[in-house]
Write a protein that holds these residues in place. Structure first.
Motif, PDB file in Angstrom:
ATOM      1  N   VAL A  33      17.575 105.814 140.817  1.00 55.37           N
ATOM      2  CA  VAL A  33      16.748 106.917 141.302  1.00 55.37           C
ATOM      3  C   VAL A  33      17.494 108.233 141.120  1.00 55.37           C
ATOM      4  O   VAL A  33      16.932 109.222 140.631  1.00 55.37           O
ATOM      5  CB  VAL A  33      16.351 106.709 142.778  1.00 55.37           C
ATOM      6  CG1 VAL A  33      15.746 107.993 143.359  1.00 55.37           C
ATOM      7  CG2 VAL A  33      15.356 105.564 142.907  1.00 55.37           C
ATOM      8  N   ALA A  34      18.769 108.264 141.501  1.00 61.28           N
ATOM      9  CA  ALA A  34      19.554 109.491 141.366  1.00 61.28           C
ATOM     10  C   ALA A  34      19.685 109.908 139.901  1.00 61.28           C
ATOM     11  O   ALA A  34      19.540 111.094 139.564  1.00 61.28           O
ATOM     12  CB  ALA A  34      20.935 109.304 141.989  1.00 61.28           C
ATOM     13  N   THR A  35      19.924 108.936 139.026  1.00 56.32           N
ATOM     14  CA  THR A  35      20.052 109.250 137.604  1.00 56.32           C
ATOM     15  C   THR A  35      18.763 109.872 137.071  1.00 56.32           C
ATOM     16  O   THR A  35      18.785 110.876 136.350  1.00 56.32           O
ATOM     17  CB  THR A  35      20.374 107.971 136.809  1.00 56.32           C
ATOM     18  OG1 THR A  35      21.628 107.442 137.263  1.00 56.32           O
ATOM     19  CG2 THR A  35      20.470 108.261 135.317  1.00 56.32           C
ATOM     20  N   GLY A  36      17.629 109.278 137.446  1.00 57.30           N
ATOM     21  CA  GLY A  36      16.349 109.804 136.991  1.00 57.30           C
ATOM     22  C   GLY A  36      15.991 111.130 137.630  1.00 57.30           C
ATOM     23  O   GLY A  36      15.503 112.052 136.961  1.00 57.30           O
ATOM     24  N   PHE A  37      16.236 111.253 138.940  1.00 61.30           N
ATOM     25  CA  PHE A  37      15.891 112.490 139.641  1.00 61.30           C
ATOM     26  C   PHE A  37      16.791 113.653 139.222  1.00 61.30           C
ATOM     27  O   PHE A  37      16.356 114.807 139.254  1.00 61.30           O
ATOM     28  CB  PHE A  37      15.956 112.275 141.154  1.00 61.30           C
ATOM     29  CG  PHE A  37      14.696 111.698 141.744  1.00 61.30           C
ATOM     30  CD1 PHE A  37      13.713 111.144 140.941  1.00 61.30           C
ATOM     31  CD2 PHE A  37      14.487 111.711 143.112  1.00 61.30           C
ATOM     32  CE1 PHE A  37      12.546 110.622 141.486  1.00 61.30           C
ATOM     33  CE2 PHE A  37      13.324 111.197 143.670  1.00 61.30           C
ATOM     34  CZ  PHE A  37      12.350 110.654 142.856  1.00 61.30           C
ATOM     35  N   ASP A  38      18.039 113.378 138.847  1.00 60.74           N
ATOM     36  CA  ASP A  38      18.893 114.442 138.324  1.00 60.74           C
ATOM     37  C   ASP A  38      18.227 115.096 137.115  1.00 60.74           C
ATOM     38  O   ASP A  38      18.165 116.336 137.012  1.00 60.74           O
ATOM     39  CB  ASP A  38      20.259 113.889 137.904  1.00 60.74           C
ATOM     40  CG  ASP A  38      21.164 113.570 139.079  1.00 60.74           C
ATOM     41  OD1 ASP A  38      20.875 114.002 140.213  1.00 60.74           O
ATOM     42  OD2 ASP A  38      22.180 112.860 138.858  1.00 60.74           O
ATOM     43  N   ALA A  39      17.746 114.258 136.201  1.00 62.36           N
ATOM     44  CA  ALA A  39      17.087 114.777 134.997  1.00 62.36           C
ATOM     45  C   ALA A  39      15.755 115.435 135.341  1.00 62.36           C
ATOM     46  O   ALA A  39      15.423 116.508 134.824  1.00 62.36           O
ATOM     47  CB  ALA A  39      16.866 113.642 134.001  1.00 62.36           C
ATOM     48  N   LEU A  40      15.010 114.804 136.220  1.00 59.76           N
ATOM     49  CA  LEU A  40      13.684 115.321 136.569  1.00 59.76           C
ATOM     50  C   LEU A  40      13.776 116.673 137.258  1.00 59.76           C
ATOM     51  O   LEU A  40      12.986 117.594 136.973  1.00 59.76           O
ATOM     52  CB  LEU A  40      12.977 114.308 137.462  1.00 59.76           C
ATOM     53  CG  LEU A  40      11.471 114.448 137.622  1.00 59.76           C
ATOM     54  CD1 LEU A  40      10.765 114.298 136.284  1.00 59.76           C
ATOM     55  CD2 LEU A  40      10.957 113.413 138.609  1.00 59.76           C
TER      56      LEU A  40
END
Length: 212
Positions: free
Chosen positions: A135-142
């Motif tokens: 989730v953190a990896t994806g939300f960082d980009a998002l």
């Protein structure tokens, strides 16, 4: 039209939001993922992957994969639109949606988590660490993508799009698994704004017939 889904399924949640934004009434037919009803012969006949959602159209066609269903609804019922009118805008909204639906969610859905704790013997603590990492990896980009100057009150401009229909269910899941959302003020603000709309509130897991 009939929607086979599950109240906490992110994918079914997306479809419910889009249908509500377009003012469509779907006949909701629950498939209990926790009880394994997705693997029954009846559900496999509709959805060979053994997943939800499946939308059965008025003509009897069974459609699978949430983004494909959402785009079907967009093409069949184009007003109000959930994709921008310009090519670049449509590409951006699809990219935002796919960051969630194709990159974050598949690593954290129920069957993956069950495989981790079952066949691979991962502990509950390790499972949560896995979940929160992706989730953190994806939300960082998002978060960075939403700060590129093209977002407004919502993921793209001043009205909800397919991207918001994907974002809100993912935020719901992140909250459910107690992910740290403090680093993502833009995500939180857009999700809160969207959740206040009737179309999103009506689609929320707690508002579904199979929530109790």
């Amino acid at each position: 039209m009939q929607l086979y889904g599950y109240f906490r399924s992110s994918a079914a949640y997306r479809v419910r939001i889009v249908a509500n934004l377009k003012g469509l009434e779907l006949d909701q037919l629950p498939v209990n993922l926790v009880k394994g009803e997705q693997r029954t012969n009846a559900n496999l006949a509709r959805n060979p992957q053994g997943l939800v959602p499946t939308l059965v159209t008025d003509e009897g066609h069974a459609l699978n994969q949430s983004l494909a269903i959402c785009e079907y609804l967009e093409e069949r019922y184009p007003t109000p639109a959930i994709l921008p009118s310009d090519l670049e805008g449509r590409a951006r909204v699809r990219a935002l949606a796919q960051v969630i639906a194709c990159e974050i969610h598949p690593l954290n859905n129920l069957r993956v988590l069950k495989h981790l704790t079952g066949e691979l013997g991962v502990s509950e603590e390790e499972k949560l660490a896995w979940y929160r990492h992706w989730v953190a990896t994806g939300f960082d980009a998002l978060e960075a993508m939403l700060n590129d100057g093209h977002s407004g009150d919502f993921c793209h401009g001043s009205s909800p799009t397919l991207a918001d229909a994907c974002l809100v269910p993912q935020v719901f899941n992140a909250e459910r698994f107690k992910c740290d959302l403090v680093p993502y003020p833009r995500i939180q603000a857009i999700a809160a704004r969207a959740r206040a709309l009737p179309a999103f509130a009506k689609a929320a897991p707690e508002a579904q017939v199979d929530a109790n």
